[in-house]
Design an enzyme around this catalytic site. Structure first.
Site, short mmCIF file in Angstrom:
data_model
loop_
_atom_site.label_atom_id
_atom_site.label_comp_id
_atom_site.label_asym_id
_atom_site.label_seq_id
_atom_site.Cartn_x
_atom_site.Cartn_y
_atom_site.Cartn_z
N ASP A 1 0.85 -1.19 0.00
CA ASP A 1 0.00 0.00 0.00
C ASP A 1 0.89 1.25 0.00
O ASP A 1 1.79 1.34 -0.83
CB ASP A 1 -0.95 -0.08 1.21
CG ASP A 1 -1.98 1.02 1.24
OD1 ASP A 1 -2.99 0.94 0.52
OD2 ASP A 1 -1.75 2.00 1.99
N HIS B 1 -7.23 -6.41 -1.14
CA HIS B 1 -6.16 -5.43 -0.91
C HIS B 1 -5.17 -5.86 0.17
O HIS B 1 -4.00 -5.54 0.10
CB HIS B 1 -6.78 -4.09 -0.54
CG HIS B 1 -5.77 -3.03 -0.26
ND1 HIS B 1 -4.93 -2.54 -1.24
CD2 HIS B 1 -5.42 -2.39 0.89
CE1 HIS B 1 -4.12 -1.63 -0.70
NE2 HIS B 1 -4.39 -1.52 0.59
N TYR C 1 -1.21 10.95 2.91
CA TYR C 1 -1.92 11.28 1.67
C TYR C 1 -1.81 12.76 1.31
O TYR C 1 -2.32 13.17 0.29
CB TYR C 1 -3.42 10.94 1.83
CG TYR C 1 -3.73 9.47 1.86
CD1 TYR C 1 -4.04 8.78 0.70
CD2 TYR C 1 -3.74 8.77 3.07
CE1 TYR C 1 -4.35 7.43 0.73
CE2 TYR C 1 -4.05 7.42 3.11
CZ TYR C 1 -4.35 6.75 1.95
OH TYR C 1 -4.66 5.42 1.97
#
Lengths: 564, 564
Positions: free
Chosen positions: B336, B531, B473
């Site tokens: 990730d 995921h 992010y």
């Protein structure tokens, strides 16, 4: 008056490394290619030339090598200078890497300067090494970044020497003024902007001449140094680990390095920090060091029960420690009480032991027919151990003033430490009524415990006091019985025994005859050394340890267990 | 009704190992020596015979070998059974060790039983291995002692099978009644006292027949198992480490194993514990695993500043981490967000990188001319990332109920987890007004987060909340600029890219064309996987990882830096 020069800035290739730009020239000349051709080839193309693009990090070394080779071949054709058929830039770079070994005199000088309060840093034009041989660069950078206050590489800054901007960048990073800096480089052009800004500069052509200049500028002896003090590690700059051995019992350790595991075990009344001069040295020699804080000490748990400190329990804990760490085998180095522990590890858990080294503590097989207490009573120097037997007594005396106790106890055999009345007399302790009776309230400082180290020791001992550490002495008979169960065995793992000429308690002559029970015994001896070997003669001990370890681990290929 | 058998006790040689007493017989027979001669030779002398003395730990393996050889030679002379000229007991033992590999079906059965709530233990007649080949024994014991609840060896107890006392000792150590135990051994005589006491016994002659018996007795499927769930590690049973990167910033990590360093880096919103199925498997494959808790998470520091979470800062921290750990090179495995990080490590610090593996996150070179925010806006599945941009908004929503957030977020692609409305829709997040809008207040449990794991995650996220994790992010443009400065470079280190067929955000097709910038690219793909690859398909991932790592580290000999 001249500004105080307190920061020394070293170039890498040609200064801290023996070989720099000269190495390239030699490689070409050895192939019958003139130096002129080489210099012309790498300098053509200006900022768009491969060399220049590599130095500012636009391309990595792999691409540099292939672009250079292409350029050289092209130039050879147009200039009608034939290249050898087998010409390979990759090979030339490999030769360079092979020559790239640290200049020991320069590295020693840098460390000596650091020991004398100077800041030291590196400023180098360097490529980003993404070649298959990059491990070498990784090792070098990892070492430099641990020892030097700053390492500045052109390829990561996007600027290269002699562009004045990289010097400005350097000043900012170092938070320094040019007047504070001495800069050494082997390329004259790189010194020019530095000098113009006000740095003192040294052109490195011969090692000795450059070191002489540096010595004159700093006022620190850098030439003809013999034993230099290795750089110690500090509690705040190392990795701290914790393993829960069983409920409510954890072991604390400090860890550094990569490679086979060397487990360092301190004695009484000490700390993992006693190994501060060994840890970085062993790391540089290619080992992974785990310096334990032993049970009862500091951040390791100190259970109150005496039995918890028997050698059998201590060894069980160590094996559980290895299990939980997933480490099949380690070399154990023990000092003082932990010296006894490593003998037990070798006897009872040889499969978990690659080798053992004992500092000061000799191996004495435990004859089940002999009475251990009788033996202790027979030697007056062990009287303090008898004083330690009654729970609570020594604790009460020694915990009153930890600093006084530690300063009196942890002293060297050097003249500066050997002050009448400052250190402890281990005989007649019971008769005197205490270990510290006769010791001044505020003993003079010990050269082994500089103030920050003393403070760390005191802080760690405050956590659980002395009950745990002294409990190690309170299992004499149980230890003897356990060790006695292995009386018929020999110690078959490789062993190093280091004796210290001036240890008053653990005398070198006590180690006589150990060969009989230990076929693979190597000996080391440091004559001018008292009990606290690691701190009193670190350089001498490091040499003995590393020489022995290199012999032990030569040609070892570690197996792996089949995957599930 | 029969007592509940909840504890399975395994013999080692001949059961967990393919070869036991039979191995000896074969070694002798292959030398033309009859099995009878061998059996007679080792059994003569009763409790004073070398074998017997070795089994109770009076002597070690080295002495056993030399005494046995002497005995055999003597017996051969007196019995006029000539031994081959080159006869060597040492060699016979080496052959035995070479055969000593784990029986995979038995080991799988043991782990499956443990996964099904059984206790598993080992009871073996064993020597104390002090031979030069003892590393093998060390590896075996280290592995057994991590997986089994107890490992009882005759040589450490001073008793041997079939002496009833060692079974009594075993019951006491295991705190178990005979009626609770199933005992497997390949020697009938060793089963007799166990049976008499009330244990269920299985004589192991063929692997399959024995496993069938064990399956019938336990009611757990042990034959024809396909993918078994690897045993996870637990937070309280592993080493926890802490490194101060700079003042007020520390990184926490979990560490296990010995060998080359594999550094595992988790993604959002996770923990080092996401790697719980990989850590022991990689250790068993011969690696040293360092599973980091990334900046912003749990026991690692979570500075509030957004810039602290740029990829440039994260990578700088990782290099400083390696420096302080004294690790020159590691293989980085990232998932990730940390998948992005490992691409940067390979590009900017290749000399510190042996190889990199990315799970799910593809490599996309950052073209400085492209606008990253435009690209994110163009793909509806990235809408949650836009929702994350405004500081404080997502934090407020998600911190309200960490358990709800984690259960909804960390789900597999399996049917049992894929319940309509239980998991998060990543599109239209801003329009919906939040990530959890539409998610039930108490989502059904996630198969990836069993209760104790969920509780650990929640506990770790409570420490610093979600500001740090979401800040990862908030550096999109800065990250793009930094990565863009390496746009002309290729990734030259070996790379593994693992794609997951059912990852809705990081789709496998996004990884197309990576070969162009990565010459040494190995691919792995797990079709039935969402995921959270490490937790959803641990066995499949472990196989891919270990196969690749074994290729990477084959023939590696790590150099050491010259000692100072």
């Amino acid at each position: 008056m001249a500004a105080k020069r307190c920061l020394v800035l070293f170039d890498l290739g040609g200064v801290l490394f023996g070989s720099g730009a000269q190495g390239f020239l030699r490689s070409f000349q050895s192939r019958g290619i003139s130096g002129d051709f080489f210099l012309k080839a790498i300098s053509q193309g200006g900022v768009n030339a491969p060399f220049s693009r590599a130095m500012v990090g636009q391309i990595g070394l792999t691409q540099l090598i292939s672009e250079l080779e292409e350029d050289f071949k092209k130039m050879a054709t147009t200039s009608e200078t034939p290249l050898p058929e087998t010409f390979s830039m990759g090979q030339i770079f490999q030769e360079l890497f092979a020559q790239e070994v640290f200049s020991i005199p320069f590295l020693k000088a840098a460390l000596t300067l650091k020991n004398n309060g100077f800041k030291i840093a590196v400023l180098t034009n360097n490529w980003l090494d993404d070649s298959p041989n990059r491990l070498h660069t990784g090792l070098v950078l990892c070492l430099l970044r641990r020892y030097f206050d700053q390492v500045i590489e052109s390829c990561r800054v996007g600027l290269q020497k002699p562009d004045p901007k990289i010097y400005e960048y350097t000043l900012k990073e170092l938070k320094a003024k040019p007047e504070e800096i001495i800069f050494l480089d082997d390329i004259g052009a790189n010194l020019v902007p530095a000098k113009q800004m006000g740095m003192a500069t040294i052109l490195v052509q011969s090692e000795e001449a450059a070191l002489k200049e540096l010595q004159d500028l700093t006022g620190v002896q850098l030439l003809n140094q013999e034993e230099i003090l290795p750089l110690p590690c500090e509690p705040e700059n190392v990795a701290h680990g914790y393993v829960t051995i069983k409920p409510h019992t954890q072991l604390h350790f400090v860890e550094m390095g990569s490679g086979p595991v060397i487990c360092l075990c301190h004695g009484f009344p000490e700390s993992w920090l006693s190994w501060r001069f060994q840890i970085p040295a062993l790391v540089d020699a290619g080992f992974r060091v785990i310096a334990l804080e032993m049970k009862g000490y500091g951040d390791s748990t100190a259970p109150p029960d005496i039995k918890e400190y028997s050698q059998e329990e201590i060894c069980k804990d160590l094996v559980t420690f290895l299990d939980k760490m997933g480490i099949s085998q380690a070399t154990f180095v023990g000092h003082d009480w932990a010296g006894a522990t490593i003998w037990s590890m070798a006897l009872f858990y040889p499969e978990r032991v690659k080798a053992v080294a004992s500092l000061n503590t000799p191996y004495k097989p435990a004859n089940p027919k002999e009475d251990i207490m009788k033996r202790i009573k027979a030697n007056p120097i062990f009287d303090y151990q008898l004083y330690f037997q009654e729970p609570g007594v020594a604790e009460a005396e020694l915990e009153k003033d930890l600093s006084r106790f530690l300063k009196a106890m942890v002293r060297s055999a050097k003249k500066e430490d050997w002050i009448k009345g400052a250190s402890i007399d281990f005989t007649n302790v019971r008769k005197r009524g205490g270990l510290l009776v006769g010791v001044p309230e505020d003993p003079p400082p010990s050269s082994l415990l500089p103030e920050p180290v003393l403070q760390y020791f005191v802080q760690q001992f405050r956590k659980s006091g002395l009950r745990g550490p002294i409990n190690w002495y309170r299992n004499m008979e149980a230890n003897w019985r356990w060790l006695g169960s292995a009386y018929d065995r020999k110690i078959r793992v490789p062993v190093l025994m280091v004796t210290a000429g001036k240890d008053l308690v653990l005398r070198p002559e006590m180690s006589k005859g150990m060969e009989e029970k230990i076929p693979d015994l190597t000996r080391g001896h440091i004559e001018d050394c008292g009990h606290f070997t690691q701190m009193e003669r670190p350089a001498a001990l490091n040499k003995i340890l590393i020489d022995w370890l290199e012999k032990i681990y030569k040609n070892t290929s570690l197996q792996t267990v089949a995957k599930l």
